[in-house]
Scaffold this motif. Structure first.
Motif, PDB file in Angstrom:
ATOM      1  N   ALA A  28       1.201  -0.627  -0.161  1.00 39.45           N
ATOM      2  CA  ALA A  28       0.059   0.148   0.521  1.00 39.45           C
ATOM      3  C   ALA A  28       0.946   1.548   0.067  1.00 39.45           C
ATOM      4  O   ALA A  28       2.100   1.347   0.340  1.00 39.45           O
ATOM      5  CB  ALA A  28      -0.941   0.197   0.858  1.00 39.45           C
ATOM      6  N   SER A  29       0.718   2.194  -0.395  1.00 37.27           N
ATOM      7  CA  SER A  29       1.421   3.503  -0.281  1.00 37.27           C
ATOM      8  C   SER A  29       1.077   4.487   0.438  1.00 37.27           C
ATOM      9  O   SER A  29       0.021   3.923   1.657  1.00 37.27           O
ATOM     10  CB  SER A  29      -0.137   4.507  -1.577  1.00 37.27           C
ATOM     11  OG  SER A  29      -0.792   5.122  -1.621  1.00 37.27           O
ATOM     12  N   GLU A  30       1.104   5.403   1.001  1.00 38.52           N
ATOM     13  CA  GLU A  30       1.831   5.919   1.994  1.00 38.52           C
ATOM     14  C   GLU A  30       0.111   7.455   1.772  1.00 38.52           C
ATOM     15  O   GLU A  30       0.366   8.204   2.626  1.00 38.52           O
ATOM     16  CB  GLU A  30       3.034   7.185   2.371  1.00 38.52           C
ATOM     17  CG  GLU A  30       3.959   5.936   2.896  1.00 38.52           C
ATOM     18  CD  GLU A  30       5.383   6.241   3.146  1.00 38.52           C
ATOM     19  OE1 GLU A  30       5.186   7.667   2.984  1.00 38.52           O
ATOM     20  OE2 GLU A  30       6.430   5.931   3.675  1.00 38.52           O
ATOM     21  N   GLY A  31      -0.583   7.575   0.743  1.00 39.42           N
ATOM     22  CA  GLY A  31      -1.966   8.360   0.774  1.00 39.42           C
ATOM     23  C   GLY A  31      -2.849   7.944   1.511  1.00 39.42           C
ATOM     24  O   GLY A  31      -2.945   6.389   2.447  1.00 39.42           O
ATOM     25  N   ALA A  32      -3.866   8.323   1.208  1.00 38.49           N
ATOM     26  CA  ALA A  32      -4.946   8.179   1.924  1.00 38.49           C
ATOM     27  C   ALA A  32      -5.886   7.450   1.353  1.00 38.49           C
ATOM     28  O   ALA A  32      -5.659   7.581  -0.089  1.00 38.49           O
ATOM     29  CB  ALA A  32      -5.545   9.425   2.420  1.00 38.49           C
ATOM     30  N   GLY A  33      -6.648   6.609   1.837  1.00 36.44           N
ATOM     31  CA  GLY A  33      -7.653   6.222   1.131  1.00 36.44           C
ATOM     32  C   GLY A  33      -8.705   5.048   2.029  1.00 36.44           C
ATOM     33  O   GLY A  33      -8.621   5.106   3.458  1.00 36.44           O
ATOM     34  N   VAL A  34      -8.902   3.728   1.300  1.00 37.17           N
ATOM     35  CA  VAL A  34      -9.873   2.599   1.607  1.00 37.17           C
ATOM     36  C   VAL A  34      -9.241   1.777   1.653  1.00 37.17           C
ATOM     37  O   VAL A  34      -8.638   1.609   0.471  1.00 37.17           O
ATOM     38  CB  VAL A  34     -11.001   2.894   1.326  1.00 37.17           C
ATOM     39  CG1 VAL A  34     -12.075   1.815   1.567  1.00 37.17           C
ATOM     40  CG2 VAL A  34     -12.126   4.881   1.337  1.00 37.17           C
ATOM     41  N   SER A  52      -9.997   2.495   6.170  1.00 33.97           N
ATOM     42  CA  SER A  52      -9.426   3.683   6.031  1.00 33.97           C
ATOM     43  C   SER A  52      -8.414   4.364   6.835  1.00 33.97           C
ATOM     44  O   SER A  52      -8.083   4.164   7.776  1.00 33.97           O
ATOM     45  CB  SER A  52     -10.610   4.790   5.611  1.00 33.97           C
ATOM     46  OG  SER A  52     -11.448   5.597   6.767  1.00 33.97           O
ATOM     47  N   THR A  53      -8.092   5.647   6.426  1.00 34.10           N
ATOM     48  CA  THR A  53      -7.624   6.800   6.582  1.00 34.10           C
ATOM     49  C   THR A  53      -7.193   7.757   5.934  1.00 34.10           C
ATOM     50  O   THR A  53      -6.831   7.996   4.881  1.00 34.10           O
ATOM     51  CB  THR A  53      -5.626   5.769   6.986  1.00 34.10           C
ATOM     52  OG1 THR A  53      -4.957   6.295   7.791  1.00 34.10           O
ATOM     53  CG2 THR A  53      -5.043   6.171   5.771  1.00 34.10           C
ATOM     54  N   PRO A 116     -12.023   9.702   3.150  1.00 36.27           N
ATOM     55  CA  PRO A 116     -11.690   8.383   2.792  1.00 36.27           C
ATOM     56  C   PRO A 116     -13.024   7.750   3.553  1.00 36.27           C
ATOM     57  O   PRO A 116     -13.042   6.605   3.312  1.00 36.27           O
ATOM     58  CB  PRO A 116     -10.406   8.792   3.436  1.00 36.27           C
ATOM     59  CG  PRO A 116      -9.491   9.193   2.947  1.00 36.27           C
ATOM     60  CD  PRO A 116     -10.434  10.170   2.730  1.00 36.27           C
ATOM     61  N   THR A 117     -13.316   8.423   5.105  1.00 34.49           N
ATOM     62  CA  THR A 117     -14.198   7.710   5.816  1.00 34.49           C
ATOM     63  C   THR A 117     -15.860   7.737   5.327  1.00 34.49           C
ATOM     64  O   THR A 117     -16.097   6.621   5.297  1.00 34.49           O
ATOM     65  CB  THR A 117     -14.581   8.435   7.367  1.00 34.49           C
ATOM     66  OG1 THR A 117     -14.467  10.233   6.881  1.00 34.49           O
ATOM     67  CG2 THR A 117     -12.827   8.244   8.148  1.00 34.49           C
ATOM     68  N   ALA A 118     -16.035   9.041   4.157  1.00 30.67           N
ATOM     69  CA  ALA A 118     -17.391   8.996   3.298  1.00 30.67           C
ATOM     70  C   ALA A 118     -16.954   7.322   1.983  1.00 30.67           C
ATOM     71  O   ALA A 118     -18.326   6.591   2.304  1.00 30.67           O
ATOM     72  CB  ALA A 118     -17.097   9.894   2.695  1.00 30.67           C
ATOM     73  N   VAL A 119     -16.181   7.746   2.109  1.00 29.68           N
ATOM     74  CA  VAL A 119     -16.070   6.132   0.846  1.00 29.68           C
ATOM     75  C   VAL A 119     -16.462   4.672   1.681  1.00 29.68           C
ATOM     76  O   VAL A 119     -17.152   3.637   1.112  1.00 29.68           O
ATOM     77  CB  VAL A 119     -14.616   5.990   0.284  1.00 29.68           C
ATOM     78  CG1 VAL A 119     -15.013   5.022  -0.850  1.00 29.68           C
ATOM     79  CG2 VAL A 119     -14.392   7.082  -0.707  1.00 29.68           C
ATOM     80  N   GLU A 120     -15.436   4.666   2.841  1.00 32.17           N
ATOM     81  CA  GLU A 120     -15.573   3.965   3.527  1.00 32.17           C
ATOM     82  C   GLU A 120     -17.162   3.327   4.275  1.00 32.17           C
ATOM     83  O   GLU A 120     -17.384   2.278   3.803  1.00 32.17           O
ATOM     84  CB  GLU A 120     -14.950   3.489   4.368  1.00 32.17           C
ATOM     85  CG  GLU A 120     -14.716   3.033   5.862  1.00 32.17           C
ATOM     86  CD  GLU A 120     -14.133   2.936   7.224  1.00 32.17           C
ATOM     87  OE1 GLU A 120     -14.267   2.101   8.134  1.00 32.17           O
ATOM     88  OE2 GLU A 120     -13.801   4.411   7.670  1.00 32.17           O
ATOM     89  N   GLY A 121     -17.878   4.530   4.314  1.00 40.11           N
ATOM     90  CA  GLY A 121     -19.183   4.804   4.560  1.00 40.11           C
ATOM     91  C   GLY A 121     -19.980   3.847   4.088  1.00 40.11           C
ATOM     92  O   GLY A 121     -20.967   3.684   4.026  1.00 40.11           O
TER      93      GLY A 121
END
Length: 141
Positions: A28-34, A52-53, A116-121
């Motif tokens: 995984a990258s050090e980027g933000a996401g899901v 997510s983060t 990220p948390t919206a996509v996770e949701g």
């Protein structure tokens, strides 16, 4: 795969077994996401977790912990107050899970701005709609 995730171009996946080092297996990258986690048994895959983060601030900038997705997957706490690099193999043994497939997506970068948390949701809501419960490794949302 969930349609909410198809639009994210920066993504990849890796497989993890009890014998592997999560630190070495994780790409995984050090980027933000899901990230989504599947238990793999032969040809069958079961979604067992979504995480997510990264947090978007009111000025539209991203606040993320050092290490981003990689750090959240490897060192994030789950099942105990200990990092996944320790808790996942233990839980896999308890549940006799042969392998995990982890698929990650950068949802917030220079090209795309999805919280990220919206996509996770969204992914969890769709899972809930289809299954009347959350994935078994998601305690709550």
């Amino acid at each position: 795969m969930y349609k909410e995730l198809e639009k994210f171009k920066v993504s990849n996946s890796f497989t993890f077994t009890v014998e592997d080092s999560l630190e070495q297996a994780c790409n995984a990258s050090e980027g933000a996401g899901v990230f989504v986690v599947y238990a793999v048994e032969g040809d069958a895959k079961e979604l067992i977790m979504v995480g997510s983060t990264g947090t978007v601030q009111n000025d539209g900038t991203l606040k993320s912990k050092n290490g981003g997705l990689y750090d959240k997957i490897v060192n994030g706490h789950q099942f105990a107050k200990t990092g996944r690099k320790y808790s996942w193999p233990a839980q896999m043994k308890l549940e006799t899970i042969a392998a995990l497939e982890v698929v990650w997506f950068e949802t917030f970068n220079a090209d795309v701005k999805a919280i990220p948390t919206a996509v996770e949701g969204q992914v969890l809501q769709n899972f809930l709609d289809e299954n009347a419960k959350l994935p078994r490794w998601n305690v709550a949302f």
